[in-house]
Design a protein around this motif. Structure first.
Motif, mmCIF file in Angstrom:
data_model
loop_
_atom_site.group_PDB
_atom_site.id
_atom_site.type_symbol
_atom_site.label_atom_id
_atom_site.label_comp_id
_atom_site.label_asym_id
_atom_site.label_seq_id
_atom_site.Cartn_x
_atom_site.Cartn_y
_atom_site.Cartn_z
ATOM 1 N N ILE A 116 -23.265 13.743 29.551
ATOM 2 C CA ILE A 116 -22.181 14.658 29.887
ATOM 3 C C ILE A 116 -20.828 14.165 29.371
ATOM 4 N N GLN A 117 -20.748 12.907 28.917
ATOM 5 C CA GLN A 117 -19.506 12.372 28.343
ATOM 6 C C GLN A 117 -19.354 12.713 26.859
ATOM 7 N N HIS A 118 -20.436 13.162 26.221
ATOM 8 C CA HIS A 118 -20.416 13.467 24.788
ATOM 9 C C HIS A 118 -19.661 14.777 24.560
ATOM 10 N N ASP A 119 -19.003 14.913 23.409
ATOM 11 C CA ASP A 119 -18.226 16.122 23.148
ATOM 12 C C ASP A 119 -19.132 17.353 23.088
ATOM 13 N N PHE A 120 -19.892 17.532 22.056
ATOM 14 C CA PHE A 120 -20.906 18.581 21.968
ATOM 15 C C PHE A 120 -21.961 18.083 21.022
ATOM 16 N N PRO A 121 -23.193 18.202 21.376
ATOM 17 C CA PRO A 121 -23.761 18.768 22.603
ATOM 18 C C PRO A 121 -23.782 17.736 23.729
ATOM 19 N N GLN A 122 -24.044 18.210 24.929
ATOM 20 C CA GLN A 122 -24.262 17.305 26.060
ATOM 21 C C GLN A 122 -25.750 17.181 26.396
ATOM 22 N N ARG A 123 -26.552 18.150 25.949
ATOM 23 C CA ARG A 123 -28.001 18.120 26.193
ATOM 24 C C ARG A 123 -28.767 18.402 24.911
ATOM 25 N N ILE A 124 -29.877 17.676 24.753
ATOM 26 C CA ILE A 124 -30.812 17.880 23.642
ATOM 27 C C ILE A 124 -32.166 18.166 24.278
ATOM 28 N N ILE A 125 -32.768 19.268 23.855
ATOM 29 C CA ILE A 125 -33.998 19.742 24.496
ATOM 30 C C ILE A 125 -35.068 20.003 23.435
ATOM 31 N N TYR A 126 -36.270 19.516 23.697
ATOM 32 C CA TYR A 126 -37.444 19.861 22.890
ATOM 33 C C TYR A 126 -38.473 20.451 23.843
ATOM 34 N N ARG A 127 -38.953 21.648 23.527
ATOM 35 C CA ARG A 127 -39.969 22.299 24.345
ATOM 36 C C ARG A 127 -41.181 22.604 23.460
ATOM 37 N N ARG A 128 -42.334 22.149 23.891
ATOM 38 C CA ARG A 128 -43.586 22.371 23.153
ATOM 39 C C ARG A 128 -44.118 23.745 23.528
ATOM 40 N N ASP A 129 -44.010 24.697 22.601
ATOM 41 C CA ASP A 129 -44.507 26.054 22.838
ATOM 42 C C ASP A 129 -46.011 26.134 22.588
ATOM 43 N N SER A 130 -46.481 25.393 21.588
ATOM 44 C CA SER A 130 -47.905 25.299 21.265
ATOM 45 C C SER A 130 -48.073 24.067 20.385
ATOM 46 N N ALA A 131 -49.292 23.797 19.957
ATOM 47 C CA ALA A 131 -49.517 22.655 19.070
ATOM 48 C C ALA A 131 -48.813 22.865 17.728
ATOM 49 N N GLN A 132 -48.503 24.120 17.408
ATOM 50 C CA GLN A 132 -47.897 24.446 16.116
ATOM 51 C C GLN A 132 -46.440 24.888 16.203
ATOM 52 N N ALA A 133 -45.864 24.929 17.395
ATOM 53 C CA ALA A 133 -44.494 25.421 17.546
ATOM 54 C C ALA A 133 -43.722 24.628 18.596
ATOM 55 N N VAL A 134 -42.499 24.291 18.252
ATOM 56 C CA VAL A 134 -41.582 23.590 19.142
ATOM 57 C C VAL A 134 -40.249 24.326 19.122
#
Length: 164
Positions: A116-134
């Motif tokens: 939350i101290q970082h300018d931008f971004p404050q969050r990095i997100i990886y979501r596994r949608d399937s074995a072939q898509a993130v």
């Protein structure tokens, strides 16, 4: 008294097992679904990320953005296990300072890092949608407004150049 000490020992063992389970849940190897080559589905050819499998307490990655046939952005990334159960995502973008983000949450299909101290971004997100898509995304406050940028990725075969 003996029964009380036995009960305390049992409770301590259960607590230690729970802590070990939490550490296992945040182990680096649980992110191996991210390993491989990914292309950005809405990006120009050559735009995407590549991640190595976890080894030696670290996953290494690179990202590149191509526009009009030229690389306009790139970064080196790593996810490290700094202590058992504690993961940190660090990125070094082109012409910018390195930034680190601590693990906020981890599940079978999603990992979220936050600083939350970082300018931008404050969050990095990886979501596994399937074995072939993130679905990768960055988000946070920018100029007083919440901003989110999505990077839909699909798995591709990693390119290997053969010597002639």
């Amino acid at each position: 008294m003996h029964k009380c000490l036995s009960l305390l020992g049992l409770l301590a063992s259960a607590g230690a097992m729970h802590a070990a389970a939490a550490a296992d849940a945040a182990s680096l190897s649980s992110l191996n679904w991210l390993a491989g080559c990914w292309t950005q589905t809405d990006g120009e050819a050559g735009t995407g990320e590549q991640w190595m499998t976890a080894a030696g307490g670290v996953m290494l990655g690179t990202a590149r953005t191509v526009k009009n046939g030229r690389a306009v952005g790139w970064e080196f990334m790593r996810i490290e296990e700094t202590e058992p159960g504690q993961l940190v995502f660090t990125a070094k973008p082109r012409r910018e300072a390195e930034g680190s983000f601590a693990l906020l949450r981890l599940s079978e299909k999603e990992v979220v890092f936050e600083n939350i101290q970082h300018d931008f971004p404050q969050r990095i997100i990886y979501r596994r949608d399937s074995a072939q898509a993130v679905s990768a995304s960055i988000e946070g406050m920018l100029k007083g407004k919440l901003k989110k940028i999505d990077y839909p990725l699909k798995r591709v075969v990693c390119e290997i150049t053969k010597e002639t």
